[in-house]
Scaffold this motif. Structure first.
Motif, PDB file in Angstrom:
ATOM      1  N   HIS A 117      12.160 -43.633  -3.386  1.00 60.85           N
ATOM      2  CA  HIS A 117      12.660 -44.909  -3.896  1.00 60.85           C
ATOM      3  C   HIS A 117      11.820 -46.033  -3.290  1.00 60.85           C
ATOM      4  O   HIS A 117      11.633 -46.079  -2.076  1.00 60.85           O
ATOM      5  CB  HIS A 117      14.132 -45.068  -3.524  1.00 60.85           C
ATOM      6  CG  HIS A 117      14.733 -46.320  -4.050  1.00 60.85           C
ATOM      7  ND1 HIS A 117      15.081 -47.356  -3.237  1.00 60.85           N
ATOM      8  CD2 HIS A 117      15.047 -46.697  -5.315  1.00 60.85           C
ATOM      9  CE1 HIS A 117      15.587 -48.334  -3.972  1.00 60.85           C
ATOM     10  NE2 HIS A 117      15.575 -47.957  -5.230  1.00 60.85           N
ATOM     11  N   ILE A 118      11.301 -46.931  -4.138  1.00 60.97           N
ATOM     12  CA  ILE A 118      10.470 -48.028  -3.623  1.00 60.97           C
ATOM     13  C   ILE A 118      11.058 -49.399  -3.927  1.00 60.97           C
ATOM     14  O   ILE A 118      10.460 -50.412  -3.576  1.00 60.97           O
ATOM     15  CB  ILE A 118       9.011 -47.929  -4.131  1.00 60.97           C
ATOM     16  CG1 ILE A 118       8.938 -47.971  -5.649  1.00 60.97           C
ATOM     17  CG2 ILE A 118       8.340 -46.684  -3.583  1.00 60.97           C
ATOM     18  CD1 ILE A 118       7.523 -48.104  -6.181  1.00 60.97           C
ATOM     19  N   GLY A 119      12.219 -49.452  -4.569  1.00 62.35           N
ATOM     20  CA  GLY A 119      12.848 -50.738  -4.819  1.00 62.35           C
ATOM     21  C   GLY A 119      13.521 -50.819  -6.166  1.00 62.35           C
ATOM     22  O   GLY A 119      13.785 -49.804  -6.812  1.00 62.35           O
ATOM     23  N   GLU A 120      13.795 -52.051  -6.566  1.00 64.22           N
ATOM     24  CA  GLU A 120      14.405 -52.317  -7.857  1.00 64.22           C
ATOM     25  C   GLU A 120      13.500 -53.256  -8.629  1.00 64.22           C
ATOM     26  O   GLU A 120      12.795 -54.076  -8.036  1.00 64.22           O
ATOM     27  CB  GLU A 120      15.781 -52.966  -7.684  1.00 64.22           C
ATOM     28  CG  GLU A 120      16.796 -52.042  -7.068  1.00 64.22           C
ATOM     29  CD  GLU A 120      18.193 -52.641  -7.027  1.00 64.22           C
ATOM     30  OE1 GLU A 120      18.410 -53.731  -7.612  1.00 64.22           O
ATOM     31  OE2 GLU A 120      19.068 -52.016  -6.424  1.00 64.22           O
ATOM     32  N   VAL A 121      13.512 -53.116  -9.951  1.00 64.12           N
ATOM     33  CA  VAL A 121      12.720 -53.996 -10.813  1.00 64.12           C
ATOM     34  C   VAL A 121      13.572 -54.426 -11.998  1.00 64.12           C
ATOM     35  O   VAL A 121      14.528 -53.753 -12.376  1.00 64.12           O
ATOM     36  CB  VAL A 121      11.420 -53.320 -11.321  1.00 64.12           C
ATOM     37  CG1 VAL A 121      10.500 -52.980 -10.168  1.00 64.12           C
ATOM     38  CG2 VAL A 121      11.722 -52.087 -12.142  1.00 64.12           C
ATOM     39  N   ASN A 122      13.181 -55.553 -12.565  1.00 62.41           N
ATOM     40  CA  ASN A 122      13.793 -56.028 -13.800  1.00 62.41           C
ATOM     41  C   ASN A 122      12.792 -55.743 -14.908  1.00 62.41           C
ATOM     42  O   ASN A 122      11.639 -56.166 -14.830  1.00 62.41           O
ATOM     43  CB  ASN A 122      14.076 -57.527 -13.696  1.00 62.41           C
ATOM     44  CG  ASN A 122      14.831 -58.040 -14.896  1.00 62.41           C
ATOM     45  OD1 ASN A 122      14.533 -57.688 -16.038  1.00 62.41           O
ATOM     46  ND2 ASN A 122      15.801 -58.885 -14.649  1.00 62.41           N
TER      47      ASN A 122
END
Length: 138
Positions: A117-122
């Motif tokens: 997991h490297i983060g969240e994106v929109n």
């Protein structure tokens, strides 16, 4: 694509799925093949269509997506492993990204593949969890 079990985990699927929509969708996916020499495939098992997916270039990254018919969800890990073998062998793809909606709670298979997991994106107004898997094993 019109099955509610698919739409539940596809936040960008906010429209009715009909022949015209399908034709436009296929045309967009074919543009990826023309532009990048790689794109999405139809997946078959025992000669029967079970879903679609593959690699789509997003900026400098190759994103992998997979959509299976609900009665064939169990084939996901096998299909993903085959696709990732392709990515490892393709020098254009040093890593693969995966975008999953937060509604996808079971991500154990993705972790077993080695993705982190490297983060969240929109993306197009929807929130996704972003994962990355290194494919350059040298």
């Amino acid at each position: 694509m019109s099955d509610p079990r698919l739409a539940e985990h596809m936040p960008l699927l906010t429209f009715d799925w009909d022949e015209a929509t399908a034709a436009g969708f296929v045309a967009k996916k074919e543009e990826h093949w023309a532009r990048n020499g790689l794109g999405h495939w139809a997946f078959l098992a025992d000669g029967q269509y079970v879903g679609w997916g593959g690699f789509q270039k997003e900026g400098d990254e190759w994103d992998f997506g997979l959509v299976l018919k609900p009665d064939r969800f169990g084939l996901g890990i096998r299909i993903a492993r085959k696709a990732l073998e392709f990515a490892v062998a393709d020098e254009r793809i040093p890593f693969v990204t995966f975008l999953l909606p937060p509604s996808r709670r079971n991500i154990g298979a993705l972790k077993r593949l080695g993705a982190r997991h490297i983060g969240e994106v929109n993306y197009d107004g929807a929130r996704f969890l972003k994962f990355r898997l290194e494919t350059d094993l040298t």
